[in-house]
Design a protein around this motif. Structure first.
Motif, PDB file in Angstrom:
ATOM      1  N   GLU A  20       4.872   5.511   1.359  1.00  0.00           N
ATOM      2  CA  GLU A  20       4.214   4.211   1.309  1.00  0.00           C
ATOM      3  C   GLU A  20       4.354   3.568  -0.058  1.00  0.00           C
ATOM      4  N   ASN A  21       4.379   4.368  -1.114  1.00  0.00           N
ATOM      5  CA  ASN A  21       4.433   3.845  -2.480  1.00  0.00           C
ATOM      6  C   ASN A  21       5.852   3.692  -3.012  1.00  0.00           C
ATOM      7  N   ARG A  22       6.822   4.186  -2.282  1.00  0.00           N
ATOM      8  CA  ARG A  22       8.197   4.180  -2.761  1.00  0.00           C
ATOM      9  C   ARG A  22       8.778   2.765  -2.719  1.00  0.00           C
ATOM     10  N   GLU A  23       9.473   2.416  -3.775  1.00  0.00           N
ATOM     11  CA  GLU A  23      10.137   1.123  -3.813  1.00  0.00           C
ATOM     12  C   GLU A  23      11.419   1.190  -2.991  1.00  0.00           C
ATOM     13  N   SER A  24      11.735   0.092  -2.356  1.00  0.00           N
ATOM     14  CA  SER A  24      12.999   0.042  -1.637  1.00  0.00           C
ATOM     15  C   SER A  24      14.128  -0.149  -2.653  1.00  0.00           C
ATOM     16  N   ALA A  25      15.343   0.120  -2.216  1.00  0.00           N
ATOM     17  CA  ALA A  25      16.497  -0.022  -3.107  1.00  0.00           C
ATOM     18  C   ALA A  25      16.635  -1.472  -3.576  1.00  0.00           C
TER      19      ALA A  25
ATOM     20  N   GLU B 169      14.188  -3.659  -3.970  1.00  0.00           N
ATOM     21  CA  GLU B 169      13.144  -3.927  -4.968  1.00  0.00           C
ATOM     22  C   GLU B 169      13.522  -3.366  -6.332  1.00  0.00           C
ATOM     23  N   ILE B 170      14.119  -2.191  -6.334  1.00  0.00           N
ATOM     24  CA  ILE B 170      14.569  -1.598  -7.601  1.00  0.00           C
ATOM     25  C   ILE B 170      15.664  -2.454  -8.215  1.00  0.00           C
TER      26      ILE B 170
ATOM     27  N   ASP C 174      16.151  -5.673  -7.747  1.00  0.00           N
ATOM     28  CA  ASP C 174      15.521  -6.902  -8.253  1.00  0.00           C
ATOM     29  C   ASP C 174      14.845  -6.660  -9.597  1.00  0.00           C
ATOM     30  N   ARG C 175      14.149  -5.541  -9.714  1.00  0.00           N
ATOM     31  CA  ARG C 175      13.453  -5.223 -10.965  1.00  0.00           C
ATOM     32  C   ARG C 175      14.447  -5.002 -12.104  1.00  0.00           C
ATOM     33  N   ARG C 176      15.547  -4.301 -11.806  1.00  0.00           N
ATOM     34  CA  ARG C 176      16.553  -4.044 -12.842  1.00  0.00           C
ATOM     35  C   ARG C 176      17.186  -5.357 -13.315  1.00  0.00           C
ATOM     36  N   TYR C 177      17.422  -6.266 -12.383  1.00  0.00           N
ATOM     37  CA  TYR C 177      17.999  -7.567 -12.750  1.00  0.00           C
ATOM     38  C   TYR C 177      16.992  -8.375 -13.567  1.00  0.00           C
ATOM     39  N   ALA C 178      15.738  -8.354 -13.147  1.00  0.00           N
ATOM     40  CA  ALA C 178      14.693  -9.085 -13.875  1.00  0.00           C
ATOM     41  C   ALA C 178      14.498  -8.529 -15.282  1.00  0.00           C
ATOM     42  N   ASN C 179      14.668  -7.227 -15.457  1.00  0.00           N
ATOM     43  CA  ASN C 179      14.520  -6.620 -16.785  1.00  0.00           C
ATOM     44  C   ASN C 179      15.763  -6.775 -17.645  1.00  0.00           C
ATOM     45  N   GLY C 180      16.843  -7.323 -17.079  1.00  0.00           N
ATOM     46  CA  GLY C 180      18.068  -7.523 -17.842  1.00  0.00           C
ATOM     47  C   GLY C 180      18.933  -6.275 -17.951  1.00  0.00           C
TER      48      GLY C 180
END
Length: 78
Positions: free
Chosen positions: A45-50, A52-53, A55-61
């Motif tokens: 339930e708490n695991r991020e989807s691929a 989402e990961i 998107d986060r990596r792109y947002a963090n640069g």
């Protein structure tokens, strides 16, 4: 005369021990299986989807837009 119920040999005094151990092992097994199933359910339930990961990596640069688009397309085609 002794009948078969009068004599309690050395093994008879601990005859209750083996069923008790078996019941304890069964109860412990059920507890551990439930504990693992609940932990796995929580992790799923708490695991991020691929995506989402990604998107986060792109947002963090961490990755550039070209790499982001390429990986996003790959993930959506799966």
């Amino acid at each position: 005369m002794h009948n078969r119920f009068d004599y309690m040999g050395p093994n008879m005094s601990l005859s209750w021990f083996i069923p008790l151990v078996v019941l304890l092992v069964i109860a412990l097994s059920i507890y551990m299986i439930n504990k693992n199933n609940n932990a796995n359910k929580t992790n799923r339930e708490n695991r991020e989807s691929a995506l989402e990961i990604l998107d986060r990596r792109y947002a963090n640069g961490e990755i550039n837009e070209e790499e982001y688009q390429k990986k996003k397309k790959t993930l959506k085609n799966q």
